[in-house]
Enzyme design. Structure first.
Site, mmCIF file in Angstrom:
data_model
loop_
_atom_site.group_PDB
_atom_site.id
_atom_site.type_symbol
_atom_site.label_atom_id
_atom_site.label_comp_id
_atom_site.label_asym_id
_atom_site.label_seq_id
_atom_site.Cartn_x
_atom_site.Cartn_y
_atom_site.Cartn_z
ATOM 1 C CG ASP A 65 -0.385 -0.318 2.499
ATOM 2 O OD1 ASP A 65 0.858 -0.435 2.594
ATOM 3 O OD2 ASP A 65 -1.147 -0.448 3.473
ATOM 4 C CG ASP A 477 2.402 0.829 11.356
ATOM 5 O OD1 ASP A 477 1.728 1.561 12.110
ATOM 6 O OD2 ASP A 477 2.304 0.854 10.126
#
Length: 884
Positions: A65, A477
């Site tokens: 992505d 993340d």
């Protein structure tokens, strides 16, 4: 890779026509060749699509992505990045919303790219097309945006090649743009005006940021190759739309007319549409949202293309009290097409569930089953020995286990040539197996990471201390790592505490085993944890300090040069300082909320801040700050202090780079740099006293990665058009132990490190010249006026260019405060860049004067400078040195 870029111009409302342009200009600044590699982590982000070519074994692609696209290398069982050529001007191309591999001419591959459909990405989307499996690309810009990192990005594939006539491609577009078609291998595109439904679903139509209001639109295209002969466009095509009432459409006349597929289920969105051509079944997997983070209800359906009958085949029907997920990750075993699999969308707790059927969905088995709660039985084992960090440092209570089987599994694919091989994407990596059919015989199949070479982290900060591990990373993340070996996967991310994202890192320059990090996590999940942590062993172990009230995000943090104290500017909270390791914090008065902070690398009591175009300084260990008189600085940017030199500070931001040698009291703007993202420092060049300076900056109109060996007087471009990595530079540092080595953070392509491919200049005592430039010719120094000599030493050479160094020695009885060296080239040599001095060249005549830091030379002492040049490596006959 040498990319050839083809830009398309709009010729009509819905027709695009091609024209060749060069998207990235060549900088006039000189270059220095580098070899670049990833610091290995393996994975680190969401992989929404894995695409197997149906005609060529082992031809597999993955799309991400934010991190571009990859091709599988079966020999090394690793992934090769394909979009590293994407630069700052088109950084959104690293968001890949769909990828299509040609089943006829398998060298052809296509990608639909564009990262955001709101104003976060200023550019429109594009179709990338390649005839060599992604080694080189042509680009067709589109008249609308695509959303590779928008809601619904796991649905698809929205881009597809006609298996009967591979000149024909279809593209499903978002936000009301409908369905598009190309009949010339993707070179030109026109809107399919007969397609009736562009899709109206949005997660939150009222979202003011334009993110959750994104409408995924037309999300997948599936051909029925039985409907026409080879060489003729396929007549029957199924298309999926993000519309809960009308989610599947069909044409039977090659796209001239379309109709809603009769009898279809309603209330959910078909994430996937996969056709079994042997049995004539179209399968759809549906969910109540677009994903990839959510999905609470859904079903799996089988459509008989011969009879038009729909059959619900959900492993757990949406009407069941046990249903708390939708479905995605749909795949067929092409060797045994009655075998199908589907994944939950999304079952965060206790884990994702895979379902498998060997009778076209009549019956199912689960990859794990409940036994006696909280216990479960498993049809698989997991081996993460190659990537042990995938446990995320957790030790959960049953029924949860570590590592998790997965999450966000929108793509689960069985190899069309091998029933035993399956790959699937998660939010952190690609997993796979090579003995999948053990499931059917009652045995256990083994799942391992299959992500080597695929690096998808967003890098927020990097430090390279002078001792200990060469690199410490702060990542989005997955927290960050201590990298003791750049080419090996670290065993574990930062824990104790484990930040979701590490926003800032620092070490004490004079005591580099002392480190500090700040970061983010969900406060409601861990109310007793702090957003700041400390290490006294170079990042091997960490402990947390206290924190002031109201802290929700890490912001930036700085360590005193001797590690005695710290200044912390949490996001949205008044900056604070601590004497010791955060046992208590006091307000750092005078420093605005939202400032970024750094420490002086020599004076332990000096800290700096930057906010709103003003530079702030504290000389009492962070207790109080005051704005300096410096003006003209960028409103936002990044800055760093130079190791080993008190008060030496560099600022990078909108408008360029600024340099201060007086602790920020004043700054000088560097000429020729029109914009900058970041700056960092590494080991000085041989013969130089000032550290190498690295910058992601815009010079001669090119935003690139540069190095200066002369304190910013001149710059070398050290990446090239093949290695640009999109919007790189949020994190940047050199290595204080290896000259020329740079560590670069990217937004989705992980940590890049680069090393020079040419050997460094080595300044050595005088030797007799040989006349052969490859044998390091030098010459006997000619005496200069008042006791100054200059000795020339040849360095490395290559076709069309060479390196050399010059040693300046004070042969007098007293110190000199400056020097000038002159010579005449014997041919057409031209200096391209020089460090350790400032030079002018008129024709063959060269003059070099000292830099600010090496002009004073004591009696009997020496200093040096070096340079790169074009032309023959033949040295000048005589050098003259004059003191000043």
């Amino acid at each position: 890779m040498r990319n050839r870029l083809l830009v398309m111009l709009t010729a009509a409302a819905v027709l695009l026509v091609a024209a060749i342009v060069r998207m990235t200009p060549v900088a006039a600044v000189a270059s220095d060749p580098y070899e670049f590699k990833n610091v290995r982590i393996d994975g680190g982000g969401f992989v929404p699509g894995i695409i197997f070519n149906p005609s060529e074994r082992n031809l597999i692609y993955a799309r991400t992505d934010i991190g571009g696209a990859y091709r599988w290398n079966q020999t090394t069982k690793s992934w090769t990045p394909l979009l590293d050529w994407v630069g700052w001007d088109t950084w959104g191309y690293n968001g890949v919303i769909s990828l299509a591999t040609d089943p006829v001419q398998t060298n052809r591959v296509y990608a639909a790219v564009g990262m955001y459909t709101n104003d976060w990405d200023p550019g429109n989307g594009a179709i990338l097309r390649s005839t060599d499996k992604g080694d080189t690309w042509q680009v067709t810009p589109l008249p609308f945006k695509l959303g590779g990192n928008m809601p619904g990005r796991g649905m698809g594939e929205a881009l597809a090649v006609d298996p009967n006539d591979d000149r024909v491609l279809y593209l499903g577009a978002p936000n009301g743009n409908g369905l598009w078609r190309s009949t010339d291998y993707g070179a030109t595109w026109s809107k399919v005006t007969s397609f009736p439904n562009p899709g109206d679903y949005a997660q939150d139509p009222s979202d003011p940021n334009g993110y959750l209001s994104h409408r995924p639109g037309v999300v997948w295209v599936t051909y029925d190759p039985r409907s026409s002969s080879e060489g003729s466009p396929t007549k029957t095509i199924y298309v999926g739309v993000a519309d809960k009432d009308d989610t599947v459409y069909r044409t039977t006349d090659g796209g001239a007319t379309w109709s809603r597929l009769a009898g279809q289920p309603t209330g959910y969105i078909a994430h996937k549409g996969v056709l079994d051509t042997e049995n004539g079944y179209l399968y759809i997997a549906t969910s109540d949202t677009g994903g990839p983070y959510d999905g609470g209800k859904g079903d799996v359906w089988r459509y008989d293309t011969g009879t038009g009958a729909w059959t619900q085949i959900s492993p757990v029907p949406s009407s069941s009290s046990d249903a708390y997920f939708g479905y995605s990750g749909l795949t067929i075993d092409r060797q045994n097409p009655e075998t199908i699999m589907v994944a939950t969308q999304i079952s965060w707790w206790p884990d994702v569930i895979f379902f498998r059927s060997t009778d076209s969905g009549e019956t199912w088995t689960r990859v794990w089953d409940w036994t006696s709660y909280p216990d479960r039985s498993f049809r698989y084992t997991m081996d993460i020995s190659e990537n042990p960090w995938l446990t995320f440092g957790t030790d959960p209570q049953p029924p949860e286990v570590t590592p998790k089987l997965g999450w966000m599994t929108e793509s689960l694919e069985i190899d069309p040539f091998d029933s035993d091989r399956m790959m699937y994407g998660t939010g952190a990596t690609i997993y796979g197996t090579e003995n999948l059919t053990a499931w059917d015989s009652g045995g256990k199949f083994t799942i391992k990471p299959m992500a080597r070479g695929l690096e998808e982290t967003a890098v927020l900060d990097l430090i390279s201390p002078p001792s200990g591990a060469p690199l410490i990373s702060g990542l989005g993340d997955i927290a960050g790592f201590r990298h003791t070996d750049l080419d090996a996967v670290p065993s574990m991310m930062f824990t104790q505490p484990n930040f979701t994202s590490t926003t800032s890192l620092d070490y004490a320059e004079k005591a580099p085993s002392i480190m500090v990090r700040a970061g983010n996590f969900t406060d409601s999940d861990r109310p007793d944890d702090s957003h700041v942590a400390f290490s006294t062993d170079g990042g091997a172990n960490w402990f947390q300090g206290t924190e002031p009230g109201g802290v929700n995000e890490g912001g930036t943090v700085a360590a005193a040069a001797d590690g005695s104290r710290f200044v912390w500017a949490p996001k949205g909270v008044t900056p604070v300082y601590s004497v010791g390791f955060g046992n208590s914090w006091q307000t750092a008065s005078g420093l605005p909320t939202g400032a970024i902070v750094e420490s002086d690398r020599v004076n332990a009591m000096t800290f700096y801040g930057l906010s709103g175009g003003r530079f702030y300084r504290s000389t009492n260990g962070g207790a109080t700050f005051a704005a300096t008189a410096a003006t003209g600085l960028p409103a936002s940017g990044k800055f760093k202090a130079v190791p080993g030199i008190e008060g030496d500070v560099w600022v990078a931001g909108d408008g360029g780079i600024w340099h201060s040698t007086d602790g920020g009291s004043s700054f000088t703007k560097l000429s020729g740099i029109t914009n900058a993202v970041n700056v960092g420092f590494g080991k000085a060049a041989p013969g130089a006293d000032y550290p190498a300076v690295f910058a992601v900056a815009t010079i001669d109109g090119v935003t690139s990665l540069y190095r200066s060996d002369d304190g910013g007087s001149s710059w070398l471009r050290i990446n090239d058009d093949e290695h640009q990595w999109g919007n790189m530079g949020e994190a940047l540092t050199g290595d204080p132990r290896v000259y020329g080595r740079v560590y670069l953070g990217t937004n989705g392509r992980g940590i890049i490190y680069g090393d020079r491919t040419r050997p460094p200049i080595t300044v050595t005592p005088t030797v007799t010249p040989t006349g052969d430039p490859t044998e390091e010719p030098t010459e006997t120094p000619a005496p200069g006026d008042d006791g100054c000599t200059a000795t020339y030493e040849a360095g490395n050479s290559w076709p069309g260019g060479f390196q050399a160094g010059v040693t300046v020695e004070n042969t007098g009885d007293a110190a000199i405060s400056g020097w000038k060296v002159t010579w005449t080239w014997p041919g057409d040599q031209q200096i391209t860049n020089l460090w350790g001095g400032a030079h002018t060249q008129t024709g063959k005549e060269v003059t070099v004067t000292n830099a600010g830091y090496n002009g004073t030379v004591a009696a009997g002492a020496s200093t040096s400078f070096g340079f790169n040049a074009t032309g023959s490596a033949t040295p000048p006959a005589t050098l003259t040195c004059t003191p000043s």
